[in-house]
Scaffold this motif. Structure first.
Motif, PDB file in Angstrom:
ATOM      1  N   LEU A  18       0.787  -1.097   0.217  1.00  0.00           N
ATOM      2  CA  LEU A  18       0.106  -0.163   0.014  1.00  0.00           C
ATOM      3  C   LEU A  18       1.002   1.296  -0.065  1.00  0.00           C
ATOM      4  O   LEU A  18       1.819   1.500   1.017  1.00  0.00           O
ATOM      5  N   GLY A  19       0.945   1.913  -1.048  1.00  0.00           N
ATOM      6  CA  GLY A  19       1.632   3.079  -1.408  1.00  0.00           C
ATOM      7  C   GLY A  19       1.124   4.510  -0.697  1.00  0.00           C
ATOM      8  O   GLY A  19      -0.276   4.310  -0.149  1.00  0.00           O
ATOM      9  N   ALA A  20       1.683   5.453  -0.259  1.00  0.00           N
ATOM     10  CA  ALA A  20       1.207   6.538   0.251  1.00  0.00           C
ATOM     11  C   ALA A  20       0.112   7.358  -0.383  1.00  0.00           C
ATOM     12  O   ALA A  20      -0.772   8.024   0.323  1.00  0.00           O
ATOM     13  N   ASP A  21       0.202   7.031  -1.632  1.00  0.00           N
ATOM     14  CA  ASP A  21      -1.060   7.771  -2.634  1.00  0.00           C
ATOM     15  C   ASP A  21      -2.183   6.687  -2.795  1.00  0.00           C
ATOM     16  O   ASP A  21      -3.058   7.093  -3.496  1.00  0.00           O
ATOM     17  N   GLU A  22      -2.039   5.528  -2.217  1.00  0.00           N
ATOM     18  CA  GLU A  22      -3.216   4.552  -2.432  1.00  0.00           C
ATOM     19  C   GLU A  22      -4.382   4.569  -1.238  1.00  0.00           C
ATOM     20  O   GLU A  22      -3.831   4.774  -0.297  1.00  0.00           O
ATOM     21  N   ILE A  23      -5.333   4.245  -1.663  1.00  0.00           N
ATOM     22  CA  ILE A  23      -6.498   3.754  -0.835  1.00  0.00           C
ATOM     23  C   ILE A  23      -7.082   2.503  -1.191  1.00  0.00           C
ATOM     24  O   ILE A  23      -7.362   2.199  -2.399  1.00  0.00           O
ATOM     25  N   GLY A 210     -14.827  25.844   9.258  1.00  0.00           N
ATOM     26  CA  GLY A 210     -14.080  26.724   8.135  1.00  0.00           C
ATOM     27  C   GLY A 210     -13.580  26.048   7.034  1.00  0.00           C
ATOM     28  O   GLY A 210     -13.588  24.685   7.007  1.00  0.00           O
ATOM     29  N   ASP A 211     -13.288  26.528   5.953  1.00  0.00           N
ATOM     30  CA  ASP A 211     -13.041  26.184   4.803  1.00  0.00           C
ATOM     31  C   ASP A 211     -11.545  25.349   4.461  1.00  0.00           C
ATOM     32  O   ASP A 211     -11.563  24.452   3.826  1.00  0.00           O
ATOM     33  N   ALA A 212     -10.647  25.548   5.654  1.00  0.00           N
ATOM     34  CA  ALA A 212      -9.518  24.805   5.805  1.00  0.00           C
ATOM     35  C   ALA A 212      -9.895  23.516   6.225  1.00  0.00           C
ATOM     36  O   ALA A 212      -9.205  22.378   5.653  1.00  0.00           O
ATOM     37  N   GLU A 213     -10.826  23.298   7.157  1.00  0.00           N
ATOM     38  CA  GLU A 213     -11.086  21.750   7.417  1.00  0.00           C
ATOM     39  C   GLU A 213     -11.914  21.263   6.299  1.00  0.00           C
ATOM     40  O   GLU A 213     -11.572  20.103   5.867  1.00  0.00           O
ATOM     41  N   ARG A 214     -12.623  22.026   5.761  1.00  0.00           N
ATOM     42  CA  ARG A 214     -13.494  21.252   4.345  1.00  0.00           C
ATOM     43  C   ARG A 214     -12.476  20.958   3.297  1.00  0.00           C
ATOM     44  O   ARG A 214     -12.930  19.753   2.601  1.00  0.00           O
ATOM     45  N   ALA A 215     -11.678  21.697   2.952  1.00  0.00           N
ATOM     46  CA  ALA A 215     -10.590  21.304   2.125  1.00  0.00           C
ATOM     47  C   ALA A 215      -9.637  19.992   2.467  1.00  0.00           C
ATOM     48  O   ALA A 215      -8.963  19.474   1.732  1.00  0.00           O
ATOM     49  N   ARG A 216      -9.488  19.714   3.690  1.00  0.00           N
ATOM     50  CA  ARG A 216      -8.783  18.904   4.058  1.00  0.00           C
ATOM     51  C   ARG A 216      -9.236  17.573   3.553  1.00  0.00           C
ATOM     52  O   ARG A 216      -8.292  16.430   3.693  1.00  0.00           O
ATOM     53  N   TRP A 217     -10.249  17.443   3.395  1.00  0.00           N
ATOM     54  CA  TRP A 217     -11.109  16.118   3.052  1.00  0.00           C
ATOM     55  C   TRP A 217     -11.502  15.494   1.664  1.00  0.00           C
ATOM     56  O   TRP A 217     -12.141  16.481   1.071  1.00  0.00           O
ATOM     57  N   ALA A 218     -11.444  14.488   1.243  1.00  0.00           N
ATOM     58  CA  ALA A 218     -11.776  14.032  -0.036  1.00  0.00           C
ATOM     59  C   ALA A 218     -13.117  12.796   0.206  1.00  0.00           C
ATOM     60  O   ALA A 218     -12.824  12.025   0.952  1.00  0.00           O
ATOM     61  N   LEU A 219     -14.117  13.076  -0.453  1.00  0.00           N
ATOM     62  CA  LEU A 219     -15.333  12.302  -0.183  1.00  0.00           C
ATOM     63  C   LEU A 219     -15.400  11.560  -1.546  1.00  0.00           C
ATOM     64  O   LEU A 219     -15.624  11.964  -2.511  1.00  0.00           O
ATOM     65  N   TYR A 220     -15.695  10.054  -1.096  1.00  0.00           N
ATOM     66  CA  TYR A 220     -16.177   9.088  -2.365  1.00  0.00           C
ATOM     67  C   TYR A 220     -17.239   8.414  -2.096  1.00  0.00           C
ATOM     68  O   TYR A 220     -17.501   7.944  -1.124  1.00  0.00           O
ATOM     69  N   ASN A 221     -18.166   8.339  -2.888  1.00  0.00           N
ATOM     70  CA  ASN A 221     -19.288   7.308  -3.013  1.00  0.00           C
ATOM     71  C   ASN A 221     -18.639   5.822  -3.330  1.00  0.00           C
ATOM     72  O   ASN A 221     -18.050   5.608  -4.238  1.00  0.00           O
ATOM     73  N   ASP A 239      -2.043  14.113  -5.183  1.00  0.00           N
ATOM     74  CA  ASP A 239      -1.710  13.070  -5.977  1.00  0.00           C
ATOM     75  C   ASP A 239      -2.336  11.843  -5.598  1.00  0.00           C
ATOM     76  O   ASP A 239      -1.990  10.775  -5.991  1.00  0.00           O
ATOM     77  N   SER A 240      -3.456  12.033  -4.810  1.00  0.00           N
ATOM     78  CA  SER A 240      -4.240  10.759  -4.399  1.00  0.00           C
ATOM     79  C   SER A 240      -4.919  10.231  -5.481  1.00  0.00           C
ATOM     80  O   SER A 240      -5.372  10.535  -6.393  1.00  0.00           O
ATOM     81  N   LEU A 241      -4.791   8.631  -5.687  1.00  0.00           N
ATOM     82  CA  LEU A 241      -5.418   8.075  -6.226  1.00  0.00           C
ATOM     83  C   LEU A 241      -6.675   7.421  -5.981  1.00  0.00           C
ATOM     84  O   LEU A 241      -6.938   7.561  -4.856  1.00  0.00           O
ATOM     85  N   PRO A 242      -7.719   7.018  -6.875  1.00  0.00           N
ATOM     86  CA  PRO A 242      -9.055   6.922  -6.405  1.00  0.00           C
ATOM     87  C   PRO A 242      -8.841   5.626  -5.702  1.00  0.00           C
ATOM     88  O   PRO A 242      -8.124   4.806  -5.868  1.00  0.00           O
ATOM     89  N   PRO A 243      -9.803   5.167  -4.832  1.00  0.00           N
ATOM     90  CA  PRO A 243      -9.767   4.056  -4.132  1.00  0.00           C
ATOM     91  C   PRO A 243      -9.793   2.713  -5.147  1.00  0.00           C
ATOM     92  O   PRO A 243     -10.458   2.579  -6.008  1.00  0.00           O
ATOM     93  N   THR A 244      -9.049   1.698  -4.828  1.00  0.00           N
ATOM     94  CA  THR A 244      -8.968   0.391  -5.313  1.00  0.00           C
ATOM     95  C   THR A 244     -10.013  -0.445  -4.436  1.00  0.00           C
ATOM     96  O   THR A 244      -9.816  -0.498  -3.418  1.00  0.00           O
ATOM     97  N   LEU A 245     -10.704  -1.078  -5.299  1.00  0.00           N
ATOM     98  CA  LEU A 245     -11.959  -1.965  -4.776  1.00  0.00           C
ATOM     99  C   LEU A 245     -11.621  -3.445  -4.775  1.00  0.00           C
ATOM    100  O   LEU A 245     -11.432  -3.844  -5.857  1.00  0.00           O
ATOM    101  N   PHE A 246     -11.533  -4.060  -3.639  1.00  0.00           N
ATOM    102  CA  PHE A 246     -11.192  -5.480  -3.534  1.00  0.00           C
ATOM    103  C   PHE A 246     -12.387  -6.367  -2.995  1.00  0.00           C
ATOM    104  O   PHE A 246     -13.017  -5.740  -2.044  1.00  0.00           O
ATOM    105  N   LYS A 247     -12.530  -7.516  -3.471  1.00  0.00           N
ATOM    106  CA  LYS A 247     -13.346  -8.539  -3.031  1.00  0.00           C
ATOM    107  C   LYS A 247     -12.325  -9.480  -1.937  1.00  0.00           C
ATOM    108  O   LYS A 247     -11.677  -9.990  -2.533  1.00  0.00           O
ATOM    109  N   PHE A 248     -13.022  -9.752  -0.778  1.00  0.00           N
ATOM    110  CA  PHE A 248     -12.264 -10.811   0.008  1.00  0.00           C
ATOM    111  C   PHE A 248     -12.563 -12.054  -0.108  1.00  0.00           C
ATOM    112  O   PHE A 248     -13.668 -12.564  -0.121  1.00  0.00           O
ATOM    113  N   THR A 249     -11.449 -13.088  -0.212  1.00  0.00           N
ATOM    114  CA  THR A 249     -11.959 -14.382  -0.273  1.00  0.00           C
ATOM    115  C   THR A 249     -11.039 -15.099   0.601  1.00  0.00           C
ATOM    116  O   THR A 249      -9.708 -14.608   0.573  1.00  0.00           O
ATOM    117  N   GLN A 250     -11.250 -16.265   1.406  1.00  0.00           N
ATOM    118  CA  GLN A 250     -10.615 -16.652   2.431  1.00  0.00           C
ATOM    119  C   GLN A 250      -9.244 -17.634   1.522  1.00  0.00           C
ATOM    120  O   GLN A 250      -8.405 -17.456   2.020  1.00  0.00           O
TER     121      GLN A 250
END
Length: 250
Positions: A18-23, A210-221, A239-250
């Motif tokens: 997991l890189g620093a720019d990854e979710i 305030g706006d500084a707090e608002r700008a601190r966050w990114a929201l994804y559906n 430089d954040s990437l959009p989230p990578t979506l994984f399905k978990f399997t045992q």
């Protein structure tokens, strides 16, 4: 931020980085595993919590969620699941115990009915929420109690058939912010606004501080599929990437 789609979920690898720019976001069925095996991965306090549930299925789902969390973290850190220990802040938000903090792995989880979501990042606070959409005649009453005046106005301006889905989009986005902040309901749900009308991009629109707090966050559906709504809030980086979506399997 753009919405994810149900088709974006792929089977996750067993070896994780997991890189620093990854979710990373993981979708997990809580009814798919072996309940007895799940319990072997829990500590004593978690077993006690699981046993307190009145309905056994809820205890099994709690155990599955905690066991899966340990498995996923162990794969990110290249450790055994039984080596993973947690700390909790005064509002109950979990994090890695101090002896593991150098890994800078941040996580959050949410579950509803038989489905759970787990979110991971490196060094950035985040919150995730999932809710099962159910027909509820009191949704607008709940909105007037918990949403901001602007959000209530936006919800009530929608045609009746669109209000249930809009309510859950708003609810999960607000919960994701509360969970990312890690302060529970000490933050009033009416103290900030999120975008949730059909066609609106997910966004944190207003925060009382305030706006500084608002700008601190990114929201994804997040689209978990089925009758579920979900959202992810994470500290933003250009430089954040959009989230990578994984399905978990045992």
């Amino acid at each position: 931020m753009d919405s994810t789609k149900q088709a974006d979920w792929v089977v996750g690898p067993r070896s994780l980085s997991l890189g620093a720019d990854e979710i990373h976001v993981w979708r997990v069925s809580l009814d798919a595993g072996d309940g007895e095996h799940d319990r072997t991965l829990l500590n004593d306090e978690e077993i006690l919590r699981a046993d307190r549930f009145i309905r056994p299925i809820h205890g099994r789902r709690f155990s599955a969620a905690r066991a899966t969390l340990r498995i996923l973290i162990s794969r990110y850190l290249s450790m055994r699941p039984d080596e993973i220990t947690f700390a909790y802040n005064e509002f109950g938000k979990p994090s890695l115990a101090p002896e593991l903090a150098s890994h800078q792995l941040k996580f959050n989880l949410s579950h509803s009915e038989n489905l759970a979501l787990f979110a991971f990042s490196r060094g950035r606070d985040l919150g995730i929420d999932i809710q099962h959409r159910t027909a509820n005649p009191d949704l607008e009453k709940m909105a007037r109690r918990f949403f901001s005046p602007a959000e209530v106005q936006s919800l009530e301006a929608l045609p009746e058939p669109e209000r249930q889905d809009a309510f859950y989009r708003c609810w999960t986005r607000k919960e994701a912010y509360i969970k990312a902040k890690g302060k529970g309901l000490s933050i009033s749900l009416s103290s900030f606004d999120v975008a949730f009308a059909p066609g609106d991009s997910p966004a944190l629109l207003r925060v009382e501080s305030g706006d500084a707090e608002r700008a601190r966050w990114a929201l994804y559906n997040i689209d978990p599929g089925g009758e579920f709504a979900a959202a992810l809030m994470i500290e933003s980086q250009e430089d954040s990437l959009p989230p990578t979506l994984f399905k978990f399997t045992q």
